[in-house]
Design an enzyme around this catalytic site. Structure first.
Site, PDB file in Angstrom:
ATOM      1  N   ASP A  53      63.286  61.981  31.500  1.00 48.35           N
ATOM      2  CA  ASP A  53      64.185  61.925  32.616  1.00 48.35           C
ATOM      3  C   ASP A  53      65.692  61.634  31.717  1.00 48.35           C
ATOM      4  O   ASP A  53      65.800  60.809  30.983  1.00 48.35           O
ATOM      5  CB  ASP A  53      64.274  60.635  33.433  1.00 48.35           C
ATOM      6  CG  ASP A  53      65.313  60.403  34.601  1.00 48.35           C
ATOM      7  OD1 ASP A  53      65.268  60.980  35.500  1.00 48.35           O
ATOM      8  OD2 ASP A  53      66.350  59.856  33.952  1.00 48.35           O
ATOM      9  N   LYS A  88      70.498  65.569  35.783  1.00 46.41           N
ATOM     10  CA  LYS A  88      71.346  65.045  36.951  1.00 46.41           C
ATOM     11  C   LYS A  88      72.823  65.618  36.780  1.00 46.41           C
ATOM     12  O   LYS A  88      73.432  66.154  35.969  1.00 46.41           O
ATOM     13  CB  LYS A  88      71.498  63.530  36.796  1.00 46.41           C
ATOM     14  CG  LYS A  88      70.001  62.734  36.792  1.00 46.41           C
ATOM     15  CD  LYS A  88      70.351  61.332  36.629  1.00 46.41           C
ATOM     16  CE  LYS A  88      68.735  60.818  36.815  1.00 46.41           C
ATOM     17  NZ  LYS A  88      68.344  60.849  35.322  1.00 46.41           N
ATOM     18  N   HIS A 121      73.600  62.849  40.980  1.00 44.35           N
ATOM     19  CA  HIS A 121      73.479  61.338  40.239  1.00 44.35           C
ATOM     20  C   HIS A 121      73.816  59.984  41.164  1.00 44.35           C
ATOM     21  O   HIS A 121      73.312  58.994  41.273  1.00 44.35           O
ATOM     22  CB  HIS A 121      74.238  61.260  38.758  1.00 44.35           C
ATOM     23  CG  HIS A 121      73.429  60.371  37.879  1.00 44.35           C
ATOM     24  ND1 HIS A 121      73.600  60.487  36.328  1.00 44.35           N
ATOM     25  CD2 HIS A 121      73.021  59.062  37.860  1.00 44.35           C
ATOM     26  CE1 HIS A 121      73.055  59.501  35.782  1.00 44.35           C
ATOM     27  NE2 HIS A 121      72.496  58.731  36.684  1.00 44.35           N
TER      28      HIS A 121
END
Length: 316
Positions: A53, A88, A121
């Site tokens: 991530d 993101k 995000h």
């Protein structure tokens, strides 16, 4: 633990794409170098992690991309397709005409042709520019969620991301998004741990087929946005001692048993290993009684903002 031992969850709204239930997060405000991230990612791949991530604001995309190239060269993975990569869309790019260029920049930084998951995000839009956090009210502008989501859908249709989703969205904000989305969000990534259990949001997302990913699953101890209240919790410590586990393992196991996926950050080899050792045991009813007694408190009050922007819509 091999990657085959890490369970996967099917993302219902994205052509049955699978996400590993635990991944390595790369958010950090401490003095973390690209080399530190790269070494940690390679070590994580060796241990069996397959989900990574990242985000432009983390400054970790390039290091992650370099680690993926090296992992392929070393034969640690057979192909890029073996990995699940999340990134993101930052708030200053939360404008319809900036969504695609932002993703293209992310792909360039990662040196990838596609990512597996692209998230909004935060549910706020900033005027374009490099605003320093925490961000003041003067930087905010209106957020055209419908226009931005339409472009997120376009990114998925173009094959630049396999799935799309959101982060830090409340039930109210998800309800609004679902009212016009042609492709519903696969994931909502939010703060979640035993001291912020997100019961209402979990139940809502379950009814809508949206998978939750827990960030700060251990409270992000040591970070400016973090708290010691998870790792130093006496009730969790009692469970850990009784079960011969660490507090981190108890917290991660609890999250796993709630049916959510997890992005946990560590650059320590032994802790990376321990964080995967949560799949061959279970919490007891007594353990749950203790966890249910933990006082609930959201750590991240205003997100990236330096004022109360009503991010959470009064939801607990």
């Amino acid at each position: 633990m091999s990657s085959s031992k890490v369970p996967h969850v099917v993302l219902q709204s994205s052509s049955n794409h699978n996400i590993p239930v635990i991944g390595l997060g790369t958010a950090s405000t401490s003095a973390t170098t690209g080399d530190t991230i790269k070494v940690a990612v390679l070590e994580a791949i060796k241990l069996g992690y397959r989900h990574f991530d990242t985000a432009p604001i983390y400054g970790s995309e390039e290091a992650l991309g370099e680690a993926i190239i090296e992992a392929l060269q070393l034969g640690l993975i057979g192909s890029r397709d073996d990995l699940f990569i999340t990134s993101k869309l930052w708030c200053s790019h939360n404008h319809p005409h900036l969504v695609l260029p932002a993703l293209q920049k992310t792909l360039q930084s990662l040196k990838l042709e596609y990512i597996d998951l692209y998230l909004i995000h935060w549910p706020v839009a900033l005027k374009p520019g490099n605003w320093k956090m925490p961000i003041g009210e003067e930087a905010l502008t209106s957020f055209d969620l419908k226009g931005v989501w339409t472009q997120m859908e376009e990114c998925q249709k173009l094959g630049l991301t396999k799935c799309i989703g959101v982060s830090n969205f409340t039930c109210k904000k998800l309800e609004n998004l679902l009212s016009f989305a042609n492709i519903p969000p696969s994931i909502n990534q939010v703060e979640m741990n035993p001291k912020w259990q997100q019961k209402k949001l979990r139940e809502y997302c379950q009814t809508k087929g949206i998978i939750l990913t827990a960030y700060s699953p251990l409270g992000a101890k040591g970070e400016i946005w973090g708290t010691n209240d998870v790792m130093d919790n006496e009730l969790l410590n009692q469970i850990a001692v009784a079960r011969g586990k660490s507090v981190a393992q108890v917290s991660l196991r609890w999250l796993y048993e709630q049916g959510v996926t997890i992005a946990v950050r560590s650059y320590n080899k032994e802790r990376l290993k321990q964080n995967l050792e949560i799949f061959d045991w279970s919490l007891t009813e007594d353990d749950y009684e203790k966890i249910n007694q933990i006082k609930q408190d959201r750590t991240i009050k205003n997100g990236p903002l330096n004022f109360d922007g009503n991010l959470w819509d009064g939801e607990n």
